[in-house]
Scaffold this active site. Structure first.
Site, short mmCIF file in Angstrom:
data_model
loop_
_atom_site.label_atom_id
_atom_site.label_comp_id
_atom_site.label_asym_id
_atom_site.label_seq_id
_atom_site.Cartn_x
_atom_site.Cartn_y
_atom_site.Cartn_z
N MET A 165 -0.37 29.89 32.85
CA MET A 165 -1.57 30.74 32.84
C MET A 165 -2.44 30.25 31.69
SD MET A 165 -3.29 33.43 33.79
CE MET A 165 -4.77 34.05 32.98
N VAL A 217 1.90 29.33 28.52
CA VAL A 217 0.45 29.43 28.28
C VAL A 217 -0.16 28.03 28.25
CG1 VAL A 217 -1.34 30.33 26.79
CG2 VAL A 217 0.82 31.55 27.01
N LYS A 218 -1.21 27.87 29.07
CA LYS A 218 -1.91 26.59 29.12
C LYS A 218 -3.01 26.59 28.07
CE LYS A 218 -2.22 24.04 33.45
NZ LYS A 218 -2.96 23.96 34.72
N ILE A 219 -3.00 25.57 27.24
CA ILE A 219 -3.98 25.46 26.16
C ILE A 219 -4.64 24.09 26.28
CG2 ILE A 219 -4.21 25.32 23.63
CD1 ILE A 219 -3.08 27.97 23.99
#
Ligand code: G3P
Length: 219
Positions: A57, A83-85
Site C-alpha cells: 500500500m 508500505v510502499k515508499i
C-alpha cells in the site's frame, strides 16, 4: 522466484489466488484508482485476509514526516501490509525510520542499481525496479535486475528482496526469474497469458477426442 499480482481489483485477486501461484499483492495509487477503490482500507484489509501474504500500500505524502505518519497508519490496518515508499531523499529517511520500527517497506520507482543499493542500506524489505518502464525508454529493464541481484549477492548483510515490477508480458516473468529477482509482480492479464499455450489447448482437444472415440468403441 515467487509471484505477486499487481492489481487492486478484488475479484481478479480472488480468481487468480485460487490457482495457488500467488503469495502477495502490490497496489499503487494508479491501480487503486483503476479499481475505483473508494474505501481503500476495506479493500486492502480484504486483500490481506484473502492472500495471507505481503500486500503493498503506497504513501502519497512526499515529505518524510508525512510518509512516516501514513505508513504507521497503513501498517496498523493489517499485519500483512507492506508500505510502499518512493525512492527520494525523504523516502530514504522515512524507510530508515520505519525499518527501525519494524514496519516493512517496499521501496518503489527504482530505475538504477544505486537506487536499489541505497534502498537496501536504508532498510527496505523489498525494492521494486520497474522493468517495463525502462524498456519503454529503449534501455534493458532486465539488465537492471541482473545488476541489483549481483550487488545484493555480494553483500551478505543485504537481505532486501528484489521485486520485479512493471511486468508487461509473459517473457518478462521468465527473464526476471533467470536474472535473480526474488519476486515478480504481474498484472492479471499477463498471468492469464503466461499460463496458456496453443499446443496445450490442441493437445487437450486431441486427448478428449480420442477418449470419446474409445468410449464409443466400447459401447
Ligand atoms: O508495480 C508497478 C506497476 O504497477 C507499474 O506498471 O505497467 O504502469 O509501468 P506499469
Amino acid at each position: 522466484m515467487r509471484l505477486f499480482v499487481d492489481t487492486a481489483v478484488l475479484d481478479e485477486i480472488r480468481e487468480i489466488h485460487q490457482w495457488g501461484i500467488i503469495s502477495g499483492v502490490t497496489t499503487n495509487p494508479t491501480l487503486l484508482a483503476r479499481a475505483a477503490a473508494t474505501n481503500v482500507k476495506d479493500v486492502i484489509v480484504q486483500i490481506c485476509d484473502l492472500v495471507q501474504g505481503p500486500v503493498s500500500m503506497e504513501v502519497v505524502s512526499t515529505d518524510a514526516e508525512g510518509m512516516i505518519r501514513e505508513a504507521r497508519e497503513y501498517a496498523s490496518w493489517h499485519k500483512h501490509v507492506v508500505v510502499k515508499i518512493p525512492m527520494t531523499e525523504d523516502g530514504l529517511i522515512a524507510t530508515r525510520q520505519l525499518a527501525q520500527e519494524g514496519i516493512k517497506v517496499n521501496m518503489t520507482l527504482i530505475f538504477n542499481a544505486n537506487q536499489a543499493l541505497f534502498a537496501a542500506l536504508a532498510g527496505a524489505y523489498f525494492v521494486s525496479p520497474f522493468i517495463g518502464r525502462i524498456d519503454d525508454i529503449s534501455w534493458e529493464g532486465m539488465t537492471l535486475i541482473r545488476e541489483i541481484a549481483e550487488i545484493f549477492r555480494n553483500d551478505p548483510n543485504i537481505t532486501t528482496q528484489i521485486l520485479a515490477a512493471s511486468i508487461r508480458h509473459p517473457r518478462h516473468i521468465t527473464e526476471a526469474a533467470k536474472a535473480g529477482a526474488h519476486i515478480a509482480t504481474c498484472p492479471p492479464a499477463v498471468l492469464r497469458k503466461a499460463l496458456q499455450h496453443p499446443l496445450t489447448d490442441r493437445g487437450l482437444e486431441r486427448f478428449l477426442a480420442d477418449w470419446r472415440k474409445l468410449q464409443e468403441t466400447g459401447k
